[in-house]
Write a protein that holds these residues in place. Structure first.
Motif, PDB file in Angstrom:
ATOM      1  N   GLU A 116     -43.953 -17.163  17.672  1.00 30.90           N
ATOM      2  CA  GLU A 116     -43.298 -16.724  16.401  1.00 30.90           C
ATOM      3  C   GLU A 116     -42.458 -17.891  15.846  1.00 30.90           C
ATOM      4  O   GLU A 116     -42.447 -18.559  14.616  1.00 30.90           O
ATOM      5  CB  GLU A 116     -42.706 -15.543  16.594  1.00 30.90           C
ATOM      6  N   PRO A 161     -38.695 -20.341  17.539  1.00 26.95           N
ATOM      7  CA  PRO A 161     -37.746 -20.606  18.606  1.00 26.95           C
ATOM      8  C   PRO A 161     -36.762 -19.450  19.041  1.00 26.95           C
ATOM      9  O   PRO A 161     -36.432 -18.946  17.953  1.00 26.95           O
ATOM     10  CB  PRO A 161     -37.251 -21.986  18.562  1.00 26.95           C
ATOM     11  N   GLY A 162     -36.400 -19.294  20.067  1.00 30.40           N
ATOM     12  CA  GLY A 162     -35.142 -18.650  20.216  1.00 30.40           C
ATOM     13  C   GLY A 162     -33.804 -19.674  20.520  1.00 30.40           C
ATOM     14  O   GLY A 162     -33.983 -20.373  20.156  1.00 30.40           O
ATOM     15  N   PHE A 189     -40.519 -21.937  24.280  1.00 29.41           N
ATOM     16  CA  PHE A 189     -40.938 -20.968  25.392  1.00 29.41           C
ATOM     17  C   PHE A 189     -40.159 -21.602  26.639  1.00 29.41           C
ATOM     18  O   PHE A 189     -40.803 -21.639  27.789  1.00 29.41           O
ATOM     19  CB  PHE A 189     -42.353 -20.503  25.619  1.00 29.41           C
ATOM     20  N   ALA A 235     -38.377 -15.421  27.254  1.00 30.11           N
ATOM     21  CA  ALA A 235     -39.786 -15.044  26.988  1.00 30.11           C
ATOM     22  C   ALA A 235     -40.786 -16.049  27.637  1.00 30.11           C
ATOM     23  O   ALA A 235     -41.815 -15.732  27.855  1.00 30.11           O
ATOM     24  CB  ALA A 235     -39.796 -15.137  25.281  1.00 30.11           C
TER      25      ALA A 235
END
Ligand code: URA
Length: 208
Positions: A39, A41-42, A52, A56
């Motif tokens: 989706e 990046p965090g 990733f 996640a």
């Protein structure tokens, strides 16, 4: 994989007014048969620039181990390259009363970075695209697809690409395999059974 700078510059210019940070291009084997599309990046990914590698990512690695595939065997990328965030209140000491939280990318952000994903799909020409979650699935196959309805079912056909300010279907045919986003299990642990059932179907499809 290198991308022409004008594509990245144009994409990021369109992002200027959005609440996003960092930039992650993608990672893995550009010759891979399998492309994984997440989706966005965090927090950790946005800082380090690798997809990733946060919580996640640990979950994704577990799924890879279950499938018997390695990160080096695939190319990992995402719909949006920068971390979409929102400010939320917090009582945590030293935070100044607020912190950044992840949020889903909006349609402007998805369109802004669409040419980057399109370029990577065209270059890699994967035999299989694994869409991790609803954002990736709808971006590629269209909004008529809902992840919970087509989980683990192969979708064969064109994918949407961004051309002249609108989405058009590609001439080339692709195979898109929808899986839940690995972070989904944190919010909804009961889907674990469905996740492993869909991974079993993927194993079967890949002949693993
Ligand atoms: N979610 C994504 O889609 N990509 C990442 O890199 C991390 C979390």
């Amino acid at each position: 994989m290198q991308l022409p700078e004008y594509i990245i510059n144009k994409a990021n210019k369109k992002m200027e007014d959005e609440k996003v940070e960092g930039f992650v291009l993608g990672n893995g084997n550009p010759e891979a048969d399998i492309m994984i599309v997440g989706e966005a990046p965090g927090e950790k990914e946005a800082v380090v620039g690798v997809p990733f590698i946060g919580r996640a990512g640990d979950e994704l690695d577990k799924q890879f181990a279950y499938l018997g595939i390695k990160r080096e065997d695939v190319y990992i990328t995402s719909v949006v390259r920068s971390r979409p965030y929102k400010w939320v209140d917090t009582t945590k000491k030293g935070s100044g009363g607020r912190r950044k939280a992840n949020r889903k990318p909006n349609q402007r952000e998805i369109a802004a970075h669409a040419p980057i994903l399109d370029y990577q799909i065209n270059e890699i020409s994967p035999r299989l695209i694994i869409a991790l979650g609803g954002v990736a699935l709808e971006r590629l196959a269209g909004k008529q697809y809902k992840i919970s309805e087509v989980l683990g079912e192969l979708i064969e056909g064109p994918v949407y690409q961004w051309e002249n300010n609108e989405y058009v279907l590609s001439e080339k045919q692709y195979a898109v395999f929808p899986l839940y986003h690995p972070a989904a299990v944190f919010y909804n642990p009961v889907i674990k059974k469905d996740i492993y059932h869909s991974l079993d179907k993927l194993k079967e499809y890949l002949n693993l």
